[in-house]
Write an enzyme that holds these catalytic residues in place. Structure first.
Site, mmCIF file in Angstrom:
data_model
loop_
_atom_site.group_PDB
_atom_site.id
_atom_site.type_symbol
_atom_site.label_atom_id
_atom_site.label_comp_id
_atom_site.label_asym_id
_atom_site.label_seq_id
_atom_site.Cartn_x
_atom_site.Cartn_y
_atom_site.Cartn_z
ATOM 1 N N ASP A 220 -3.197 9.675 -10.897
ATOM 2 C CA ASP A 220 -3.107 8.560 -11.837
ATOM 3 C C ASP A 220 -1.682 8.396 -12.355
ATOM 4 O OD1 ASP A 220 -5.726 8.040 -11.535
ATOM 5 O OD2 ASP A 220 -6.382 8.782 -13.495
ATOM 6 N N ASP B 168 -4.587 2.414 -4.364
ATOM 7 C CA ASP B 168 -3.121 2.453 -4.294
ATOM 8 C C ASP B 168 -2.599 1.169 -3.661
ATOM 9 O OD1 ASP B 168 -4.103 2.932 -1.802
ATOM 10 O OD2 ASP B 168 -2.768 4.604 -1.326
ATOM 11 N N HIS C 187 -6.867 14.167 -9.555
ATOM 12 C CA HIS C 187 -6.816 12.750 -9.914
ATOM 13 C C HIS C 187 -5.878 12.448 -11.064
ATOM 14 C CE1 HIS C 187 -9.760 11.050 -7.187
ATOM 15 N NE2 HIS C 187 -10.334 12.245 -7.247
ATOM 16 N N ASN D 93 -3.548 12.789 -4.328
ATOM 17 C CA ASN D 93 -4.821 12.822 -5.051
ATOM 18 C C ASN D 93 -5.665 14.024 -4.622
ATOM 19 O OD1 ASN D 93 -5.566 11.159 -7.073
ATOM 20 N ND2 ASN D 93 -6.633 9.683 -5.803
ATOM 21 N N ASP E 275 0.864 -1.188 0.000
ATOM 22 C CA ASP E 275 0.000 0.000 0.000
ATOM 23 C C ASP E 275 0.897 1.233 0.000
ATOM 24 O OD1 ASP E 275 -3.136 0.547 0.966
ATOM 25 O OD2 ASP E 275 -1.715 2.165 1.377
#
Ligand code: C2E
Ligand code: CA
Ligand code: CA
Length: 669
Positions: free
Chosen positions: A286, A316, A282, A277, A269
């Site tokens: 990304d 993630d 976003h 984010n 993680d």
């Protein structure tokens, strides 16, 4: 024009006697079918020949009845044998064409040879024996046409080579019976040739339709392969996806079980991804995910001697399957390499943001005996890493197993717990740093379980969150805390902890608001403590809940500041009244210059933004002095008081008044 026409017709007629060379599938199918039937053809030829030779043994010379039939029979037997062997050989298209061509032209001398032999015998026989020759030739040629059905050119050559001389020969004898047989044979052969043409056309059609069927099947297969690939691929990172990961895990597990070797599952993680984010949007998020995924994949591909399968599980979170008998050391080495790569800077539009990752591993067979359980163990290792060893790799161990067991026990007992009798509240003073007057109390929950004894809120609050009981628990605790606070002097505030689920619930914060309204305690005497982690859970919802509480007049404190994502944007985007500096910084403020610096800058930040700064976990005078110097506004910790029961508060405040000699002091927090 007629000449041209004649020429082309002649060419078309000649083509009938050749093996087609423009259709490899057809010639291959011909060859296959042919190789099965040709031994039958030779059988017809040999048995008929022997029968005729036998009839003429005493009337014709030996070379005609013995030698020629023997030579022809041996040759036919050799050919049959050759064809029988072809069935098991794999041949190229060119090879097949060559063989069929040879066979095609071989029918010419064979047909002519047998015909000549029959005619040579004929003069020696009486009427019966002569008829037998006519019968032999007619039956044999029909049998041959039949057996040569799949190679039309050869069937036509035989018909032509045998039937033309046959009809002419027997017609020329002038014998009415033989002439009738000749005409009869001509008609039957004509009919056979018609059948041959129809059959051959159907055969060629069948071959081509089978070919297109195969092509269609191949196209369908290719399409389904592509669908399979897409269904197993993560569209953003183009890494294998969750579905693929679990398929991989299951087969790796079965394999390891069978070969009695180790296999490991890892769950990874990213730490600090959510703020990226939230803060940069976003599309930047990304890009960071794609880049992090690429780097981790590179580490996995270059890792050895074990094979590492890597997939994106969602968000993630990524998954690893380590095959090839890995040891703990291998997993730690892998975790470290991945961590090094993930921590390298990322080029963002606006800034560089440090990212790290926590990894949880579990090994078969030491941790679990099924693929599902192995995954759960890895998940727990990750949870442990995120809570206690952020940015590090944790391998599932017996200690973690014991922890899980106690987690399960806590969850089960909590389900049946009676909140009104088993839950208790204690209160810890929050003191004004300068005047040392109590400004308020933070309420902390205690669970006296009949089975487990006293359970720490650090254990049962997360358990209540996991099993979906946190909201009723929060409501029960809040109602009781407000009732207690109503008995306090007006200037004493109440600090109440909210969990992520309380501030991010879909139903909103309304149940808490009605509890506050019913309690009669003015909202401006209440502070709600919210951690950064809770806020990042669902920032938009949290923001709405916080705004509602704020609009009522409640204060908002950001709890445990410095341990979560520590994104300063939270400080800017939330209407905060207080920031509580985590006690881990306070604990070594005088020993660790970094902690000292952090507290100094946080206190400065609070000052600039006109937010109060609270230091938690103050246990010594020296810590208090440093915090005062750095400008902290409020102090909480064992130095002043441990959390106490609601009943003890009156005494505590009275003693404080005595100690400070200022009975009427009112401190506005
Ligand atoms: P927190 O909000 O950071 O609460 C402070 C914790 O630090 C409390 O632990 C308190 O007893 C402890 N503490 C206070 N002063 C000192 C000190 O000088 N030294 C040391 N070593 N510790 C000190 P506690 O009561 O075990 O609570 C643990 C956590 O459980 C709390 O951390 C809070 O996050 C959560 N919690 C407690 N009660 C509630 C509740 O009613 N609702 C929710 N949602 N969470 C709660
Ligand atoms: Ca707190
Ligand atoms: Ca705290």
């Amino acid at each position: 024009m007629p000449v041209v026409n004649l020429k082309s017709q002649l060419a078309a007629a000649m083509r009938l006697f050749r093996v087609p060379d423009d259709n490899a599938d057809l010639t291959r199918a011909q060859f296959d079918a042919f190789s099965k039937q040709i031994p039958l053809l030779y059988f017809i030829l040999m048995s008929n020949t022997i029968a005729v030779a036998y009839t003429y043994v005493n009337v014709a010379p030996d070379w005609l009845t013995m030698i020629v039939p023997s030579v022809l029979t041996v040759l036919a037997a050799l050919r049959s044998f050759w064809w029988l062997r072809q069935r098991h050989l794999v041949r190229s298209d060119a090879d097949i064409l060559r063989n069929l061509r040879a066979t095609n032209w071989m029918t010419l001398p064979i047909g002519a040879g047998f015909t000549a032999w029959s005619f040579a015998l004929y003069p020696y026989g009486d009427a019966f024996a002569k008829s037998q020759v006519a019968f032999y030739m007619a039956v044999t040629v029909i049998g041959c046409i039949f057996s040569l059905m799949h190679l039309r050119s050869a069937a036509l050559i035989v018909t032509l080579v045998v039937d033309v001389p046959y009809v002419l020969f027997f017609w020329a004898t002038g014998e009415p019976t033989l002439k009738a047989i000749a005409v009869n044979n001509l008609l039957v052969s004509g009919a056979m040739v018609t059948v041959l043409f129809i059959y051959y056309r159907d055969f060629a059609d069948l071959v081509s339709s089978r070919k297109s069927l195969l092509a269609q099947q191949a196209a369908t297969q290719a399409l389904s392969d592509e669908n399979f690939r897409l269904a197993n691929l993560d569209s953003l990172t183009e890494l294998p996806n969750r579905r693929r990961f679990f398929a991989e895990l299951s087969s790796a597990f079965t394999d390891a079980e069978r070969r009695r070797v180790r296999v490991a599952v890892g769950i990874l993680d990213l730490d600090g991804f959510k703020p990226i984010n939230d803060n940069y949007g976003h599309s930047v998020g990304d890009r960071v995910l794609i880049e992090a995924g690429r780097r981790i994949r590179e580490v996995c591909e270059g890792f050895g001697p074990q094979r590492v399968e890597f997939a994106r599980l969602g968000g993630d979170e990524f998954g690893l399957v380590v095959c090839g008998d890995p040891e703990d050391d291998d997993l730690m080495r892998l975790g470290q390499r991945i961590g090094e790569q993930v921590r390298l800077p990322y080029q963002l539009d606006t800034a560089h943001t440090g990212l790290s990752c926590s990894i949880g591993f579990a090994l078969f067979p030491s941790s679990a005996t099924s693929a599902e359980a192995l995954y759960e163990c890895a998940d727990y290792s990750l949870y442990h890493a995120k809570r206690h060893l952020r940015g590090r790799t944790v391998i599932f161990s017996s200690e973690l197993e014991a922890e899980i067991r106690s987690r399960g026990v806590i969850e089960n007992l909590l389900r049946t717990a009676d909140f009104s009798t088993e839950m208790d509240l204690v209160f810890q003073p929050i003191v004004d740093a300068m005047s040392e007057h109590t400004a308020g109390f933070e309420v902390l929950a205690r669970w006296h379980s009949s089975r487990l004894g006293l359970v720490s809120p650090a254990d049962f609050i997360p358990a209540a969150e996991r099993i979906g009981l946190i909201r009723p628990l929060t409501q029960a605790l809040l109602a009781r805390a407000l009732a207690t606070a109503r008995t306090w002097p007006d200037h004493i505030r109440l600090s109440f902890n909210l969990s992520a689920h309380d501030v991010c619930a879909a139903e909103g914060i309304l149940p808490l608001i009605s509890i506050i309204e019913r309690s009669g305690l003015p909202p401006h005497r209440i502070d709600f403590e919210i951690t950064e982690t809770a806020v990042t859970f669902d920032f938009v919802r949290a923001q709405q809940s916080i705004a509602t509480l704020k609009a009522m007049g409640c204060g908002i404190s950001l709890d445990d500041f410095g341990t979560g994502y520590s994104s300063l944007s939270h400080v800017h985007r939330l209407p905060l009244d207080k920031i509580k500096i985590d006690r881990s910084f306070v604990a070594d403020i005088n020993e660790n210059p970094v902690s000292h610096k952090i507290i100094k800058s946080l206190a400065g930040l609070c000052d600039d933004m006109e937010i109060a700064c609270v230091a938690e976990g103050v246990e010594t005078r020296a810590q208090l002095d440093s915090l005062r110097r750095l400008g902290c506004d409020f102090i909480q910790g064992y130095y002043f008081a441990k959390p106490m029961s609601g009943d003890a508060i009156g005494d505590y405040l009275a003693k404080e008044r005595q100690r400070l000699g200022d009975a009427g002091a009112k401190v506005v927090a």
